[in-house]
Write an enzyme that holds these catalytic residues in place. Structure first.
Site, short mmCIF file in Angstrom:
data_model
loop_
_atom_site.label_atom_id
_atom_site.label_comp_id
_atom_site.label_asym_id
_atom_site.label_seq_id
_atom_site.Cartn_x
_atom_site.Cartn_y
_atom_site.Cartn_z
N ASP A 302 0.82 -1.21 0.00
CA ASP A 302 0.00 0.00 0.00
C ASP A 302 0.86 1.27 0.00
O ASP A 302 2.02 1.25 0.39
CB ASP A 302 -0.88 0.06 1.26
CG ASP A 302 -1.95 -1.02 1.28
OD1 ASP A 302 -1.95 -1.89 0.39
OD2 ASP A 302 -2.78 -0.99 2.20
N ASP A 303 0.21 2.36 -0.37
CA ASP A 303 0.67 3.74 -0.17
C ASP A 303 1.63 4.27 -1.23
O ASP A 303 1.97 5.44 -1.21
CB ASP A 303 1.32 3.95 1.22
CG ASP A 303 0.36 3.69 2.37
OD1 ASP A 303 -0.82 3.42 2.11
OD2 ASP A 303 0.80 3.76 3.54
N HIS A 353 -6.20 3.19 -3.45
CA HIS A 353 -6.06 3.37 -1.99
C HIS A 353 -6.37 4.82 -1.62
O HIS A 353 -5.80 5.35 -0.68
CB HIS A 353 -4.63 2.97 -1.59
CG HIS A 353 -4.41 2.79 -0.11
ND1 HIS A 353 -5.29 2.12 0.71
CD2 HIS A 353 -3.39 3.19 0.70
CE1 HIS A 353 -4.81 2.11 1.96
NE2 HIS A 353 -3.67 2.76 1.98
N HIS A 357 -5.16 9.57 1.12
CA HIS A 357 -5.09 8.73 2.32
C HIS A 357 -5.82 9.28 3.55
O HIS A 357 -5.31 9.23 4.67
CB HIS A 357 -3.61 8.46 2.68
CG HIS A 357 -3.39 7.14 3.36
ND1 HIS A 357 -3.60 6.95 4.73
CD2 HIS A 357 -2.99 5.95 2.90
CE1 HIS A 357 -3.32 5.71 5.05
NE2 HIS A 357 -2.95 5.07 3.96
N HIS A 444 3.78 -2.20 3.03
CA HIS A 444 3.79 -0.84 2.47
C HIS A 444 5.09 -0.60 1.73
O HIS A 444 6.16 -0.76 2.32
CB HIS A 444 3.62 0.19 3.60
CG HIS A 444 2.32 0.01 4.33
ND1 HIS A 444 2.19 -0.88 5.36
CD2 HIS A 444 1.11 0.56 4.13
CE1 HIS A 444 0.93 -0.86 5.78
NE2 HIS A 444 0.25 0.02 5.06
ZN ZN Z 1 -2.35 3.08 3.65
#
Ligand code: ZN
Length: 478
Positions: A302-303, A353, A357, A444
């Site tokens: 993620d991210d 995502h 955020h 991540h």
């Molecule tokens: Zn995240």
């Protein structure tokens, strides 16, 4: 440089209910293709937005917690050459984050607290860089919504504040013009305005968000509580080109020129603009792994994408012909579309995502839809294919979020907590010791230690005959 007419502030959360103006009745639309900025009249010229993928050597510095009890996500750009501006942003972001983390640690029940700092570009052309950071929440001092613009003067090699756009001899005339335009707006009055501008030493802090509109006007946005009551929200005032031009500093005049007619490329005199190599691995056809017959696991990252680490991760995955799923953040996708393309080319799945955020469960359905649709559009623009999956930041999901999108939500079954423990061996061990068949593993790719853990995970699980598949592949064959 390719530019689009978009409203940078809308890139954050769509129509921010907090930011809609008392003064004009215009609120942003969720579509994002432009209307007036919060607090300005609906007919005002928009501020051009910049395509960040054209900024050579750009790195987005982002850091997120994944903890709903102390939820924070920060990001700011690091543009080669603009070191002093990057330092100013870094200092502000770190100070706000430190304050927020302290307030989380102090609070007996911090659930409900969130800090979100996102970025947008105002100008990246010629010798002028302009960036806006938008902060939401944070608790304590400066809680709520706050925006600040950061400028870099490539000719002078110096960081500039928003107030530096106006010549020092013209600031009282400029303030008088702002006051006369604010007079009569709902939620403020002459006395409030006199008090707000009474102390010249506070001016740089009060006038810390300025940007040129596409037609050369200078737009000042005041955070809630600066020139009116907090519930009245943000106020935005645009001083037209004709009026403001004689008051601009030399840098302000160049910033105005590059805002109205961008010259095409940014040159801040950086000694080097590193362009990191983008991996060229290609997947060998469709994945025919049958997870009903063999042992599968879905690694998810993620991210990102992150210029610093995602390319390395792709190389590790290719060494094991492993496929994975990347839940990308929209503001990083628009900065680094080539990395997202490389993910798809290598056989991985790209999911959504959100754009910046936030905890989606704190937003209304229009804001949720905007966060997700803007990111899906960025992924489609980068790869040619829109995503079908999304992972909500912090794993925070409710019925409003579910109803606001047709994307299928994906959570996880194994949390490495890699954002909390910057230790590659510990991250690898958390997967290797706990993994079960058909797990969806949360990691991540914005942390070097998470990426450094991957070779050991791939080696140990391959030895146990695990197959690394995407989330959609796992769902369709398990
Ligand atoms: Zn995240």
């Amino acid at each position: 440089m390719r530019t689009h007419l978009l409203i940078p502030s809308l890139l954050l959360l769509g129509s921010l209910s907090m930011a809609t103006a008392c003064s004009s009745g215009s609120s942003g639309t969720a579509g994002g293709t432009a209307t007036a900025a919060p607090g300005s009249s609906a007919t005002a010229s928009p501020v051009r937005s910049v395509d960040p993928s054209k900024i050579k050597g750009l790195q987005i510095v982002s850091d997120n917690s994944e903890d709903t009890s102390c939820a924070w996500a920060t990001s700011y750009p690091d543009v080669p050459g603009a070191t002093a501006a990057t330092e100013a942003m870094k200092k502000d972001v770190e100070a706000r984050l430190a304050l927020f983390r302290e307030s989380c640690a102090d609070a007996a029940d911090a659930s409900g607290a969130e800090l979100n700092i996102s970025h947008g570009f105002l100008v990246a052309s010629g010798d002028v860089l302009g960036v806006r950071l938008t902060t939401l929440g944070g608790g304590g001092v400066g809680s709520g919504l706050s925006r600040r613009t950061y400028w870099y003067d490539g000719r002078a090699g110096a960081y500039r504040t928003a107030l530096d756009l106006v010549g020092s001899g013209s600031r009282s005339a400029f303030v008088a013009a702002l006051k006369s335009r604010l007079q009569g707006r709902e939620g403020t009055d002459a006395q409030t305005l006199d008090q707000a501008f009474a102390d010249p030493s506070l001016l740089a802090g009060e006038l810390d968000d300025m940007a040129f509109t596409a037609d050369g006007g200078l737009r000042v946005t005041f955070d809630p509580g600066t020139v009116g009551a907090v519930p009245a929200g943000s106020y935005s005032v645009t001083v037209p080109k004709k009026t403001v031009t004689p008051w601009l500093s030399d840098f302000g005049a160049r910033a105005q020129r590059q805002s109205v007619s961008p010259s095409g490329s940014l040159d801040l005199g950086a000694a080097a603009t590193p362009t990191p190599a983008v991996p060229t691995h290609t997947a060998s056809g469709d994945d025919d792994t049958d997870c009903a017959k063999v042992t599968c696991v879905a690694l998810t990252f993620d991210d990102g994408p992150s210029t610093a680490y995602t390319a390395t991760l792709l190389t590790y995955l290719a060494q094991y012909q492993a496929r994975a799923t990347f839940f990308t953040v929209g503001q990083n996708v628009v900065a680094h579309p080539a990395l997202v393309r490389a993910e798809v080319r290598a056989g991985h799945e790209v999911g959504n995502h959100s754009y910046s955020h936030p905890d989606l469960t704190r937003l209304n359905s229009e804001q949720v839809a905007y966060q997700l649709s803007r990111t899906s559009a960025a992924i489609k623009a980068a790869t040619g294919t829109a995503p079908t999956l999304f992972r909500p930041p912090y794993g925070a999901l409710n019925s409003t979020v579910r109803r606001a999108t047709r994307l299928s939500p994906v959570l996880w079954t194994l949390d490495t907590e890699d954002w909390k423990y910057p230790d590659a061996a510990k991250v690898a061990q958390s997967v290797v010791s706990k993994v079960k068949r058909n797990d969806v593993v949360l990691m991540h790719d914005i942390h070097p230690t998470s990426v450094a853990a991957v070779p050991e995970i791939l080696r140990a699980l391959s030895a146990r005959e695990y197959h690394f598949v995407t989330v959609s592949h796992l769902r369709s064959t398990m």
